[in-house]
Design a protein around this motif. Structure first.
Motif, PDB file in Angstrom:
ATOM      1  N   UNK A  43      -4.979 -26.563  -0.658  1.00  0.00           N
ATOM      2  CA  UNK A  43      -6.299 -26.212  -1.200  1.00  0.00           C
ATOM      3  C   UNK A  43      -7.278 -26.141  -0.379  1.00  0.00           C
ATOM      4  N   UNK A  44      -7.181 -26.667   1.004  1.00  0.00           N
ATOM      5  CA  UNK A  44      -8.529 -26.346   1.702  1.00  0.00           C
ATOM      6  C   UNK A  44      -8.184 -25.401   2.857  1.00  0.00           C
ATOM      7  N   UNK A  45      -7.077 -24.505   2.447  1.00  0.00           N
ATOM      8  CA  UNK A  45      -6.948 -23.467   3.278  1.00  0.00           C
ATOM      9  C   UNK A  45      -7.372 -22.259   2.591  1.00  0.00           C
ATOM     10  N   UNK A  46      -8.188 -21.248   3.023  1.00  0.00           N
ATOM     11  CA  UNK A  46      -8.773 -20.168   2.284  1.00  0.00           C
ATOM     12  C   UNK A  46      -8.084 -18.841   2.946  1.00  0.00           C
ATOM     13  N   UNK A  47      -7.332 -18.163   2.292  1.00  0.00           N
ATOM     14  CA  UNK A  47      -6.383 -17.018   2.708  1.00  0.00           C
ATOM     15  C   UNK A  47      -7.313 -15.670   2.662  1.00  0.00           C
ATOM     16  N   UNK A  48      -7.449 -15.164   3.422  1.00  0.00           N
ATOM     17  CA  UNK A  48      -8.084 -13.921   3.794  1.00  0.00           C
ATOM     18  C   UNK A  48      -7.347 -12.754   4.430  1.00  0.00           C
ATOM     19  N   UNK A  49      -6.700 -12.138   3.356  1.00  0.00           N
ATOM     20  CA  UNK A  49      -5.807 -10.832   3.861  1.00  0.00           C
ATOM     21  C   UNK A  49      -6.811  -9.976   4.162  1.00  0.00           C
ATOM     22  N   UNK A  50      -6.410  -9.189   5.315  1.00  0.00           N
ATOM     23  CA  UNK A  50      -7.146  -8.201   6.095  1.00  0.00           C
ATOM     24  C   UNK A  50      -6.702  -6.707   5.179  1.00  0.00           C
ATOM     25  N   UNK A  51      -7.660  -5.756   4.917  1.00  0.00           N
ATOM     26  CA  UNK A  51      -7.491  -4.668   4.433  1.00  0.00           C
ATOM     27  C   UNK A  51      -8.136  -3.530   5.360  1.00  0.00           C
ATOM     28  N   UNK A  52      -7.011  -2.938   5.819  1.00  0.00           N
ATOM     29  CA  UNK A  52      -7.639  -1.942   6.930  1.00  0.00           C
ATOM     30  C   UNK A  52      -7.788  -0.599   6.250  1.00  0.00           C
ATOM     31  N   UNK A  53      -8.424   0.203   6.810  1.00  0.00           N
ATOM     32  CA  UNK A  53      -8.591   1.600   6.309  1.00  0.00           C
ATOM     33  C   UNK A  53      -7.342   2.414   6.032  1.00  0.00           C
ATOM     34  N   UNK A  54      -7.484   3.189   5.086  1.00  0.00           N
ATOM     35  CA  UNK A  54      -6.351   4.220   4.786  1.00  0.00           C
ATOM     36  C   UNK A  54      -5.499   3.747   3.868  1.00  0.00           C
ATOM     37  N   UNK A  55      -5.710   2.871   3.263  1.00  0.00           N
ATOM     38  CA  UNK A  55      -4.709   2.297   2.179  1.00  0.00           C
ATOM     39  C   UNK A  55      -5.701   1.747   0.853  1.00  0.00           C
ATOM     40  N   UNK A  56      -4.956   1.659  -0.298  1.00  0.00           N
ATOM     41  CA  UNK A  56      -5.441   1.191  -1.634  1.00  0.00           C
ATOM     42  C   UNK A  56      -6.745   1.599  -1.889  1.00  0.00           C
ATOM     43  N   UNK A  57      -8.008   0.821  -1.971  1.00  0.00           N
ATOM     44  CA  UNK A  57      -9.044   1.227  -2.323  1.00  0.00           C
ATOM     45  C   UNK A  57      -9.781   1.870  -1.131  1.00  0.00           C
ATOM     46  N   UNK A  58      -9.283   1.543   0.044  1.00  0.00           N
ATOM     47  CA  UNK A  58      -9.734   2.359   1.364  1.00  0.00           C
ATOM     48  C   UNK A  58      -9.053   3.560   1.571  1.00  0.00           C
ATOM     49  N   UNK A  59      -8.170   4.071   0.752  1.00  0.00           N
ATOM     50  CA  UNK A  59      -7.109   5.226   0.913  1.00  0.00           C
ATOM     51  C   UNK A  59      -8.108   6.413   1.635  1.00  0.00           C
ATOM     52  N   UNK A  60      -9.198   6.648   1.285  1.00  0.00           N
ATOM     53  CA  UNK A  60      -9.745   7.776   1.782  1.00  0.00           C
ATOM     54  C   UNK A  60     -10.576   7.731   3.000  1.00  0.00           C
ATOM     55  N   UNK A  61     -10.519   6.316   3.677  1.00  0.00           N
ATOM     56  CA  UNK A  61     -11.196   6.215   4.969  1.00  0.00           C
ATOM     57  C   UNK A  61     -10.136   6.492   6.064  1.00  0.00           C
ATOM     58  N   UNK A  62     -10.353   6.966   7.098  1.00  0.00           N
ATOM     59  CA  UNK A  62      -9.481   7.494   8.112  1.00  0.00           C
ATOM     60  C   UNK A  62      -8.747   6.188   8.870  1.00  0.00           C
ATOM     61  N   UNK A  63      -7.512   5.985   8.901  1.00  0.00           N
ATOM     62  CA  UNK A  63      -6.789   4.918   9.632  1.00  0.00           C
ATOM     63  C   UNK A  63      -7.011   5.016  11.007  1.00  0.00           C
TER      64      UNK A  63
END
Length: 246
Positions: free
Chosen positions: A42-62
């Motif tokens: 519970x004292x660990x906060x998970x922070x997944x990194x979303x890189x450009x070019x996928x999902x909601x950032x699909x139209x950003x250049x990877x």
């Protein structure tokens, strides 16, 4: 915490004493890390990194090179390093996490409390094949073989849609050049798959990249053990992160 496009599937925790930043494999997104919060302390906060070019950032250049990506990533995550933190990176993500740790140190900032590279040979071992130079058919065949997911045949349109981003990610790995620098000082725990093409010796070679405590842990299955051996991986991370968060 203000919205940050570089974070996805993020669950804030008021009890957090440590942040675990999770970096994706080639072609991957934050979906690989959904649900991790429920299985970690519970004292660990998970922070997944979303890189450009996928999902909601699909139209950003990877990004196509780690040299371009890492300084931008360090800038965007700067405000999130107010708590102790650790890095988990799977396959391509292992290289990104490793280089980000060095970038932070070069800026005079704190190193991670621990680095968890997974499913990738030590950075000093060169990539054998230029995967980004292969034909579309060869890239798709490679993804199917490494992921061991024959059901991908059912979604050829999806694979074609993802190919440009996947090629950028593969280029990011293909163009990587290891730079000789003083090793990191943080603990390094390397995860590998017992049936992966990456050998135990290639995982052990990460040892030269840190002066801190070092360990290699092998999990069942192949390259994507973060899915197929998810429970075992999260059990191990929970135990190790509990010690770090004390």
């Amino acid at each position: 915490m203000a919205a940050n496009p570089w974070l996805g599937a993020y669950e804030s925790r008021s009890s957090a004493r440590l942040r675990l930043f999770c970096f994706p494999f080639a072609g991957g997104s934050v979906s690989a890390y959904r649900g991790w919060s429920a299985s970690l302390p519970r004292d660990v906060e998970v922070c997944p990194i979303q890189l450009p070019g996928r999902d909601e950032r699909f139209f950003e250049p990877a990004f196509r090179t780690i040299r371009e990506l890492v300084p931008v990533l360090a800038d965007r995550l700067d405000g999130l390093l107010d708590l102790p933190f650790a890095f988990y990176g799977h396959s391509m993500g292992a290289l990104v996490a490793f280089e980000l740790a060095h970038e932070l140190r070069a800026r005079g900032q704190t190193e991670p409390l621990a680095l968890f590279p997974a499913a990738h040979q030590a950075p000093a071992i060169p990539q054998q094949d230029a995967l980004s130079a292969r034909t579309d058919a060869e890239v798709v065949a490679y993804v199917k073989r490494m992921s061991n997911r024959p059901e991908l045949d059912e979604y050829p349109e999806l694979l074609q849609l993802l190919l440009p981003t996947l090629r950028c990610d593969l280029s990011l790995c293909d163009t990587y050049v290891h730079e000789r620098r003083p090793p990191l000082a943080c603990p390094m725990i390397v995860f590998g798959g017992s049936e992966d093409e990456i050998t135990r010796a290639e995982l052990n070679a990460w040892h030269s990249e840190t002066t801190g405590p070092f360990d290699v842990e092998m999990l069942p299955d192949g390259h994507f053990f973060l899915t197929t051996s998810r429970e075992l991986l999260l059990q191990s991370l929970s135990q190790r992160l509990t010690l770090l968060a004390r």
